[in-house]
Structure formats: C-alpha cells, structure tokens
Design a protein around this motif. Structure first.
Motif, PDB file in Angstrom:
ATOM      1  N   SER B  93       9.803  -8.056 -13.949  1.00 14.45           N
ATOM      2  CA  SER B  93      10.252  -9.068 -13.268  1.00 14.45           C
ATOM      3  C   SER B  93      11.926  -9.045 -12.975  1.00 14.45           C
ATOM      4  O   SER B  93      12.172  -9.583 -11.858  1.00 14.45           O
ATOM      5  N   ALA B  95      13.364  -6.720 -11.615  1.00 12.69           N
ATOM      6  CA  ALA B  95      13.573  -5.626 -10.699  1.00 12.69           C
ATOM      7  C   ALA B  95      13.592  -6.536  -9.381  1.00 12.69           C
ATOM      8  O   ALA B  95      13.970  -5.868  -8.418  1.00 12.69           O
ATOM      9  N   TYR B  96      13.310  -7.690  -9.077  1.00 14.74           N
ATOM     10  CA  TYR B  96      13.148  -8.367  -8.160  1.00 14.74           C
ATOM     11  C   TYR B  96      14.728  -8.923  -7.544  1.00 14.74           C
ATOM     12  O   TYR B  96      15.650  -9.374  -8.164  1.00 14.74           O
ATOM     13  N   MET B 190      10.826 -14.981 -17.923  1.00 11.46           N
ATOM     14  CA  MET B 190       9.389 -15.005 -17.438  1.00 11.46           C
ATOM     15  C   MET B 190       8.261 -14.740 -18.421  1.00 11.46           C
ATOM     16  O   MET B 190       7.106 -14.561 -17.987  1.00 11.46           O
ATOM     17  N   GLU B 230       0.592 -12.531   0.381  1.00 15.05           N
ATOM     18  CA  GLU B 230       0.085 -12.197  -0.812  1.00 15.05           C
ATOM     19  C   GLU B 230       1.109 -11.619  -1.721  1.00 15.05           C
ATOM     20  O   GLU B 230       1.685 -10.452  -1.611  1.00 15.05           O
ATOM     21  N   PHE B 231       1.196 -12.634  -2.523  1.00 13.95           N
ATOM     22  CA  PHE B 231       2.267 -12.500  -3.477  1.00 13.95           C
ATOM     23  C   PHE B 231       1.877 -11.264  -4.853  1.00 13.95           C
ATOM     24  O   PHE B 231       0.654 -11.467  -5.296  1.00 13.95           O
ATOM     25  N   GLU B 232       2.622 -10.405  -5.327  1.00 14.57           N
ATOM     26  CA  GLU B 232       2.125  -9.427  -6.308  1.00 14.57           C
ATOM     27  C   GLU B 232       3.181  -9.370  -7.465  1.00 14.57           C
ATOM     28  O   GLU B 232       4.514  -9.366  -7.303  1.00 14.57           O
ATOM     29  N   GLU B 233       2.564  -9.619  -8.602  1.00  7.82           N
ATOM     30  CA  GLU B 233       3.271  -9.771  -9.841  1.00  7.82           C
ATOM     31  C   GLU B 233       4.067  -8.490 -10.113  1.00  7.82           C
ATOM     32  O   GLU B 233       3.454  -7.469 -10.040  1.00  7.82           O
ATOM     33  N   LEU B 234       5.379  -8.464 -10.243  1.00  8.29           N
ATOM     34  CA  LEU B 234       6.170  -7.172 -10.527  1.00  8.29           C
ATOM     35  C   LEU B 234       5.700  -6.791 -11.828  1.00  8.29           C
ATOM     36  O   LEU B 234       5.781  -5.645 -12.335  1.00  8.29           O
ATOM     37  N   ASP B 237       1.168  -6.760 -11.764  1.00  7.35           N
ATOM     38  CA  ASP B 237       0.566  -6.222 -10.515  1.00  7.35           C
ATOM     39  C   ASP B 237      -0.570  -7.154 -10.144  1.00  7.35           C
ATOM     40  O   ASP B 237      -1.488  -6.727  -9.111  1.00  7.35           O
ATOM     41  N   GLU B 238      -0.862  -8.107 -10.698  1.00  4.70           N
ATOM     42  CA  GLU B 238      -1.690  -9.280 -10.218  1.00  4.70           C
ATOM     43  C   GLU B 238      -1.256  -9.500  -8.905  1.00  4.70           C
ATOM     44  O   GLU B 238      -0.066  -9.716  -8.503  1.00  4.70           O
ATOM     45  N   ARG B 239      -2.418 -10.249  -8.106  1.00  3.91           N
ATOM     46  CA  ARG B 239      -1.875 -10.759  -6.713  1.00  3.91           C
ATOM     47  C   ARG B 239      -2.511 -12.070  -6.575  1.00  3.91           C
ATOM     48  O   ARG B 239      -3.483 -12.614  -7.181  1.00  3.91           O
ATOM     49  N   GLU B 240      -1.874 -12.808  -5.617  1.00  3.39           N
ATOM     50  CA  GLU B 240      -2.146 -14.252  -5.538  1.00  3.39           C
ATOM     51  C   GLU B 240      -1.887 -14.445  -3.990  1.00  3.39           C
ATOM     52  O   GLU B 240      -0.819 -14.335  -3.486  1.00  3.39           O
ATOM     53  N   LEU B 241      -2.991 -14.855  -3.163  1.00  2.00           N
ATOM     54  CA  LEU B 241      -2.553 -15.079  -1.636  1.00  2.00           C
ATOM     55  C   LEU B 241      -2.361 -16.561  -1.667  1.00  2.00           C
ATOM     56  O   LEU B 241      -3.083 -17.494  -2.365  1.00  2.00           O
TER      57      LEU B 241
END
Lengths: 719, 300
Positions: B93, B95-96, B190, B230-234, B237-241
């Motif tokens: 996280s 790395a963002y 986080m 679509e957000f992708e967890e750093l 790698d989970e995703r949430e639209l």
C-alpha cells in the motif's frame, strides 16, 4: 391511438441510449490501484444501494425523456373512428372515395397539409369493417387507381397513402362524375361517394343520376378557416411617364378570407433580389391591385416575381414573369423650317436634346423628315410625332394624325414663323388644345401694362402636379423661369377651351398646353424650339422638359401578360431564325431540349409541370447571341378560394348537411402531442431535481485541496 | 533499487546548517536524550561535538577550547544516550503515489533519511527496521557518520510489496530496544490492527518515546475520483467497483473517522501522532517536526 407521423416512432429506439451508455461506461470503467480499498468497500456498502436506486431512476428518467420526445414528434392522436359501414349504414355498402389532390391541398393547417388530413380521413373511413370501396384521385388530372369496387380495403388504403399533391386545381366535378360511374352500376341499398376536399373547393358538383347514390363532402379543414391569399394575376406595361426604362407592374391580389387583412406584405423581386416592398389592405373576399414601378437597366430580360408574405399556402403566393428592357420611344420629327446653317435649323436644338449622349437611358429613337415627305411614313411605327414650325398638314396627313393620336400616339406641335394659324386650326381642329390666333410680341406695353418696357416675357406659371414637370424639382427657380420669350402664339381664350396649361407666361398667356384625344395625347408649345422666338432651347432645363414631354406623349402599349399555366404549352419566345434548338432550364434546374417545329407551326414547350421561370439558351451556342428571353409558368389561380361552406347542397340532396356531419365525425381526432410535451417538461424537471441533489459539493480534507482546484488523479491506473 | 532516490542532497545540505534546530529536535522530539542516567559511564571517547545551549558545562573540553577558542563537548560511546529506531513501512500500500507526487514509500524513506541525517549529525545513534508482512532488514542504532549510508542503502533496496504488519514491527523493536529510545514509525497503518495502539502504549510504558508519522497520499484523503472506477487493492489485488459520485461523502467520513480514532487512541497513550500528507514537501514536514508543534496532526 394513431400517429400523424408514425415513421418518427423509430425514435423510440433512442430510449435504449441511456442504458447502452451505462453499459458501455461500465465496461470501460477505469481500473485504479488504490491503497484505501477498505474504506471504499465500507462506503460502498453504505451508499451503493441508495446511489444505484438514484442512478437507475435517472437512467429511467432519461430513457423516458427520449421516448416521450419521439412519441410527441410522431404526433399521436385519438381518432374517433367510424367505418364505411357506419357511413353507408349497411354491411355490404359501397363507398367511392374522391380525394382532392390539387395544389390548394398543400395548405398547412397546424403544420399539416390538407392533403395529409384528407389521406388520414380517407384511411380512417377505410380503416376496418366490410363493404366495397374504390378510389378516385383528383390531382393534376383525374386518376382512378382503384377502378372498380373492391373488398380489399388495405389496397385502397395503400393507394391513398401514395397520393401526392399536384400543381393545378383539381377538377372535382369530373372526379365526382367518375365516382358516380363506378358506383352506379353496383346494386345495393346504400352507395356513397365521399369527397374529401376543402369546403370552398366543392362547387358545381354534378348530381348522381341514380338517386340511391349519396354524395358526402368532407371538409378536410374540419370547419377551421382557410384564409388564403393569392396573387391571381400580373399585368405589365412600360411606364415612360415615370422614367426612362421604367415598367409598371400591376399585381392582382385576392384575399380569399372572411376577414379583412391590414398591411399585408407584398414585394417585387427582380433576379432574386427584393426591388420594391409594399403593403396592402384588403377587405373580406376583396381582390385589389398593387402597382409597382421599377426600371430595367439591363439590355437582357430579367426574371422577376411578385411575392406575398405570410401565408400557409406558399404555392400561390408567387407570380413569376420576365421583365424586358423598356421599348425605345420612337419619335418622328417634322422639320417645318430647315436651314442650311445648322444652328439656325428648326430642329438643331431638338436633335441635341434627344441625341444618345444626352438621353442616356431614355432610349429615344429620333427620325427627322420634312413637311413634304411626311406622307411617306407609316405613323403606326412611331410613338410620338413632332410638328415643328410646320405650316399646316394636308388634310390627308391631318386625318392620319388624328387617327394616330386617337389610337394612343402622341403629338407635339411647336410654333414658328411658318405657322399659318388659320390653316393649322382647320387641319388640326380635333387635336389642338385651343385655337391659334396670331403671333404676339412679348413685352409689348400695349399687351400688358405690367410688362412695361420689357422686350421679352418669361414663363411664370407652372402646374407643378403635371407629369411633365415631375422631374423638375422647383420650376419657379429653374432655368425655365429665366427663359426670355420674345414672341409666342396667342391662343383663343375661349372659356370652354379644353386642355390643361402646364406652363404659362408671366403675362398670363399659355406657353405649354396638353390635352387628351382618344387614347393619345397632344402637347402644344406656343413658342419655338429654336432661338427664333426666344432662348428657351439654350436653357439647361430644356432637356428634361423636352424628354419628359416626349415620355408623357408616348404611346403606352400594353404587353401581353397572359400567363402560361402549369401543364399548358408555353410559346418559346425566340425570334432569331438561326436558333433551331434551345436548352430549357426548368425552375428546379433540370435541362430539357426543345426544337423549332418545321413549317409555320408555333414553337411550343410542353413540359411546364412546375411554376417559375424557364430559362432558354441556344443549342448549340451562337456567336453574338448570349442570352434568350425565357418564359414564366404560373399556377392557375382558380383554386385559390378555399372558403366554405360552398358544398352545393342542391347537388347532393337535401340531407347533405346531415351526412356531412356524419362524415366529418370520421375525421375528428384529439391530438395528444401537447400532453406529451407536458410530460416531457415534468420529466426534465425531475431530472433537474435529481441532478441538483447529486451535485452537492463534498468536503475537502487534504493539503493539496486546500490550495488548488480539484483535478482528476492519475494514480496507478490502468485498464 | 537505484530508481528510488531517497537521498536529496540539497535537502540534507539545508538541514545540516540548522544546528540550533537540531537542538530543538532534541528538545522537541527527542526529549530527555541528554538526561540519560547512564551518561559518562564510559571512558571510551567517541567524538567532539560543538557546544549548543543546554549542554552541561562540565562536558566542555577546555583543552580543545584553549586550542581552537571554540566550545566543544566531549562525547563518549555510552553517552550517546539517544537511540532512535526508524520503522519504515514497505508494504504494497505504500507504493501508491497519485499524480506527480512520490509514492508514500519514497516519501517515508526521504523523511526517514532526513531525520537520520539530523540525528547522526548531532551525534545520536540511529537504527532502522523495514517491514512489510514480514520484517525486513534491521540495522541496530549506530552513531557513526558512515552509518547513514548503510541506512540509505537499506531503504533503497528494500522491496515494496505485501500486506502491512505494523504490530509485528513494533513487537520486534520492543524486543531489541533494551534501553529507553526514540521509536519513529513511518507507515500508512493500513493493516487496521487494533493492537497497534496497545503495543505503542506498551512501548511508551517502557519509557520509550514513540512517534507515529501517518503517511497518506492526498488522493486517499480527498478521493478526487469522478467516473465509474474499479479500484484494485495494492496489497491483495482485490477489486471493488465503485461510482465515486455516489460514495465520496461516505468514504471521506470513513477515513476521517479512522484517522481521528487512531490519533485519539495514540495521544491518549502519550504516543505522538502526526498525519503526513505526501503533497507537503519533505523539508517542510521536517520543519514542522523539529518546530515542535507538539503531538497530533499538523492538518487536523
């Protein structure tokens, strides 16, 4: 429910656009790698449901917006339908529909042509039920697409849908007669001929020979007023009295309405440009003339038209014609006192005044002759004859002159030493405004106490409203008033003398008089047009005076302005024998070819289906022949009056009014597009409320947001 | 890790000229450093350090004063009584980095480097522990100037990936930091582990000074997204639209409540807390820290 423009219902497909956009955007959702996914997940859980509901509502709202818009554009209505059975009253009744497809059916009523209404009414009549039907179309010609009664009402409806408006008034009597022919042979209890037409067009309809046949006229305007205004004719003639090269255009305008119209705009267009604007006041049903004056400066004919503005039937609001250059004034001058010394010649100043350099644009063609050779000329080839110091014409010449003037020609008589008053009075008895008495010395104290010791008189009395003086702004201060007249011809001061004094001398004697004889005019100058009796010819205003006098006297020839009506043969106005074939450009730009017929047959062009200007050009091109005059084709104004009710009740039986009421019920409908637009407004309002609530600004936390405007993050994004 | 330039020479040069400010660092963050009960117990000379107000007069090297006419303090190995442990989060996280800003990891590394530079310049010992899901390299505190470059190399080469395990790092430090020391945690926290505040308090009870520098990107704080995303967890790698237009307010409420809760819990345990916005230049952040603005967030 039915639709006036059902094709526009395809717009309902637009309702699918918002869901499609949603799906496309969903598929194209940007992928962003983001650390705080846990908070997004929690927020989604809290808000997604409410947000989705709102988004779904918004999407449905937008879909409904587009659908309602398409629905409104298709113009829905509720029709109060009745079948032919209802009209004919029997299950095996027979109906012949006569559809008026003349050009007046192009009248737009609430944005819809009368023909569209007639089609709708005919289709409604043939909508369902049994019975037999046939169709007669009264367009440019009477056409019978369904020439026998048939039970296939769908086929009849298809033919009704194909009917297009024509360019001529419909021949309804003939169409109704054809309908009678179709239905009279048909046995049956009820046989009906239904005529869909504006109320005013249904005139002089024939009676059916079989009393069992009924005629039901249906007023396509539904009783609404059809206040048509039309130009019913245009007359042209040269107007030299107004100015060189001028034309007078008289346009007849009909107010075919039951109400008066004030300040109706009407204008004259020349070669596509508005040249003169005007207005008219017309009473109910009144036909009046609007006059335009306009010069034609070119050497070639130009297309022109009179245009009415603000009418729902545009077809009869234009009247095309061609304006040709005004004809030259043909002048024959008789020199009664020729001299070898030019400036002493009787016509020296007249020739200079009428030479091409001084009459640029006046278009005068001067012919000079002597008194003894006058009989060699045919006076009909001239517009004006000038007798300058001519002693007295012979009785034969005098007779010819009288006939010439009575027929529309002009005569100018000027004085001089050669004049013999008694002989002239006899020869020109019917022409002179007053009788000549004797030559008088101006300034003679015995003649005028006011003259004193002056040796000359001056023009001092001017009738300013006379057309001859119209071009001289202020005659009293012009050079005319300073001319010195030493001698003049005294006229008989008979109290019953005819004629009008245009210019009088300061001693009260007439100097220039005019009178009308038959269709022509005569002018008498009691002075000379050389310097023998005065110095008038060397005054600057002598030129406009002489030219305006000639224009006043010119024979005004009416031009043949009988229009060529649409569909009739038009004469091809080409006189040059070298031209054997012409290209004809129709008003819509198409090119046709017409060849000169052999022999003495008139050259006619038959493809006059469109009103407007037809332009001609030689084919192949001829050297020195640049352009040919064209011809114009106009609509037949006979169908311009659409007022009702004029349904000839006697022709169709005593119960026509009742039957018509039944038939009118067929076409009655309630339009729904107003309600659809209201719904559209409500939907727009709803969308606005939803958008307003959604766009409330959210709070800002970060350091960057406090300092700068928001910007879309780039982040670690990808697809 | 050559692409992670954690050393900003110009920044360090500017910071090195702030001797007085370094003293303030001692008073501000590193409070109590010079009041160690063990000072003077060693006889092994370490180095000289220029006198600054607050130093004990008895530690002045008068011989050196006689030679150079300037005051110097003699320091011995055991007298470096401030031992600072820098704990740098290297989870995925971190790395963002939104827009043109550095990633949170790079920002934290630069901030850690700056702090280490200042501490080493004033003779304190600095250690480093990097951590992701598992613990990374641990460098024990040293006061040698060349120790700085070992810290830099460690920060540059540590990979940034995996989940966060702040509690594990703190537990590790609790084991190795025997004496009272300064523990600076640079992380986005986080992992949402509730034991974070408990173990931080525990360290504080052991007389360590604990500072939590909560490093977050402005995108996390303001959530400026607008279109369907679509957000992708750093880290996982989970995703949430999500449609940011509909949930931004709720998101901001959530993250604000989380930051505030974390801050309140830490401050209640006498643990320093500072919310660090990566949009703020590192230099200004250091100034804020040495300026001694006290506990809590500078961007409350």
């Amino acid at each position: 429910m039915s639709f006036l423009s059902p094709a526009l219902l395809i717009g309902l497909l637009a309702a699918a656009i918002p869901p499609l956009i949603h799906l496309i955007l969903r598929r194209k959702a940007v992928v962003v790698r983001f650390p705080a996914l846990e908070f997004i997940r929690r927020s989604n859980r809290k808000t997604a449901r409410q947000f989705r509901v709102k988004q779904l509502l918004l999407m449905l709202l937008r879909s409904a917006l587009l659908a309602v818009l398409a629905f409104a554009l298709a113009r829905p209505f509720l029709a109060h339908e009745q079948s032919p059975l209802a009209v004919s009253g029997e299950s095996d009744g027979a109906t012949v529909v006569v559809l008026d497809a003349g050009y007046p059916m192009r009248w737009l009523l609430d944005g819809e042509s009368l023909l569209d209404r007639a089609r709708f009414q005919a289709e409604a009549l043939l909508g369902d039920g049994g019975g037999m039907a046939a169709l007669v179309v009264a367009g440019d010609r009477v056409d019978v697409p369904i020439d026998e009664l048939t039970g296939d009402l769908a086929a009849v409806r298809r033919e009704v849908g194909r009917v297009e408006p024509g360019r001529r008034p419909a021949n309804l009597p003939e169409a109704v007669a054809r309908a009678y022919e179709l239905i009279e042979d048909r046995p049956g209890p009820r046989r009906v001929v239904i005529l869909t037409t504006p109320a005013g067009a249904a005139r002089d309809l024939p009676r059916p020979s079989d009393t069992a046949v009924e005629l039901l006229p249906v007023d396509v305007s539904g009783g609404e007023p059809v206040p048509n205004r039309a130009i019913t004719g245009v007359a042209l003639r040269p107007a030299p009295e107004v100015g060189a090269s001028h034309w007078r255009i008289d346009a007849r305008v009909l107010n075919a309405a039951d109400t008066a119209v004030a300040r109706l705009p009407v204008h004259l267009e020349i070669d596509g440009v508005v040249a003169v604007r005007g207005f008219m006041n017309l009473g109910p049903g009144e036909e009046a003339v609007k006059t335009f004056y306009t010069p034609v400066e070119t050497d070639a004919a130009v297309p022109a038209e009179v245009v009415l503005e603000g009418d729902a039937l545009a077809a009869d609001d234009r009247r095309p014609f061609w304006l040709r250059p005004a004809p030259r004034i043909r002048v024959l001058a008789v020199n009664g006192d020729p001299r070898p010394t030019p400036y002493r010649d009787e016509l020296f100043y007249l020739e200079r005044a009428l030479s091409p350099t001084t009459t640029a644009g006046a278009r005068v063609r001067l012919t000079i002759t002597g008194a003894d050779t006058l009989d060699r000329f045919d006076l009909d080839e001239f517009d004006v004859v000038i007798l300058a110091n001519h002693a007295a014409p012979t009785p034969e010449i005098a007779r010819d002159l009288t006939a010439f003037v009575s027929g529309g020609g002009g005569l100018l008589v000027t004085m001089g030493d050669r004049i013999e008053p008694d002989a002239a009075n006899v020869a020109l008895a019917g022409l002179l405004p007053r009788t000549l008495r004797t030559v008088r010395q101006a300034g003679d104290a015995a003649a005028s106490a006011e003259g004193g010791d002056r040796q000359a008189g001056r023009p001092g009395v001017f009738t300013r409203q006379h057309p001859i003086l119209s071009e001289i702004t202020n005659p009293e201060t012009s050079s005319l008033a300073s001319a010195r007249i030493r001698r003049y011809m005294l006229l008989d001061p008979a109290p019953d003398a005819i004629g009008e004094v245009v210019i009088g001398l300061d001693d009260g004697a007439p100097f220039l008089l005019t009178r009308e004889v038959g269709s022509g005019r005569v002018a008498l100058l009691t002075g000379t047009i050389d310097r023998d009796w005065g110095d008038l010819p060397i005054r600057p205003d002598f030129l406009p005076l002489l030219q305006s006098t000639l224009r006043y006297l010119t024979r005004v020839a009416e031009v043949d302005t009988a229009p060529v009506l649409v569909g009739r043969d038009a004469p091809v106005p080409v006189e040059d024998p070298r031209v054997r074939r012409v290209k004809v450009q129709t008003p819509d730009g198409d090119l046709r070819v017409s060849e000169r017929p052999s022999g003495e047959d008139p050259w006619l062009f038959g493809e006059t289906d469109l009103p407007g200007h037809y332009r001609l050009s030689p084919d192949p091109p001829l050297p020195g022949l640049v352009a040919l005059p064209g011809f114009a084709v106009a609509l037949d104004p006979a169908g311009a009056d659409l007022r009702g009710p004029r349904t000839a009740p006697d022709a169709a039986g005593g119960d026509v009014a009742e039957k018509q009421a039944v038939a009118l019920g067929v076409g009655r409908r309630t339009e729904l597009w107003h309600a659809a637009l209201g719904g559209l407004f409500v939907l727009l309002l709803g969308e606005g409320v939803l958008l307003f609530r959604r766009r409330k600004e959210a709070p800002v936390l970060s350091h960057r947001r406090r300092a700068e405007a928001p910007a879309e993050p780039r982040g670690e994004s990808g697809r | 890790m050559s692409d992670r330039e954690v050393v900003d020479a110009a920044l360090l040069a500017r910071l090195s000229g702030l001797t007085l400010r370094a003293g303030q660092v001692v008073e501000g963050i590193l409070t109590g450093m010079h009041k160690s009960p063990h000072h003077g117990s060693s006889v092994e000379f370490a180095q000289h350090r220029e006198y600054s107000p607050g130093d004990e007069i008895r530690h002045i090297d008068w011989k050196a004063f006689a030679k150079s006419d300037r005051y110097y303090i003699k320091q011995f190995e055991d007298e470096t009584n401030l031992r600072c442990h820098l704990l740098v989060d290297t989870s995925g996280s971190m790395a963002y980095g939104g827009g043109d800003r550095p990633s949170k990891m790079l920002y934290a590394a630069r901030l850690a480097t700056a702090l280490a530079w200042m501490l080493l310049r004033q003779g304190d010992a600095v250690g480093l522990l990097t951590f992701g899901e598992s613990l990374g390299e641990y460098l024990p505190p040293r006061a040698r100037p060349d120790h700085f470059w070992r810290l830099v190399r460690a920060l540059e080469k540590t990979p940034v990936a995996g989940p966060t395990n702040v509690v594990g790092a703190l537990e590790r430090i609790a084991e190795v930091a025997g004496r009272r020391s300064l523990i600076v945690l640079l992380s986005d926290c986080m992992d949402f582990d509730p034991r974070l505040t408990a173990i931080a308090r525990q360290l504080r009870r052991r007389r360590h000074r604990v500072s939590v520098l909560h490093v977050l990107d402005p995108d996390e704080l303001d959530f400026p997204f607008k279109e369907l995303t679509e957000f992708e967890e750093l880290e996982t790698d989970e995703r949430e639209l999500a449609d940011p237009r509909g949930m931004r307010d709720a998101y901001l409420d959530e993250i604000r409540a989380w930051c505030e809760g974390l801050r309140r819990d830490l401050l209640d345990g006498d643990v320093n807390y500072r919310l660090v916005d990566t949009a703020v230049p590192v230099e200004r952040c250091v100034y804020d820290i040495v300026g001694g603005q006290g506990n809590g967030s500078a961007r409350r």
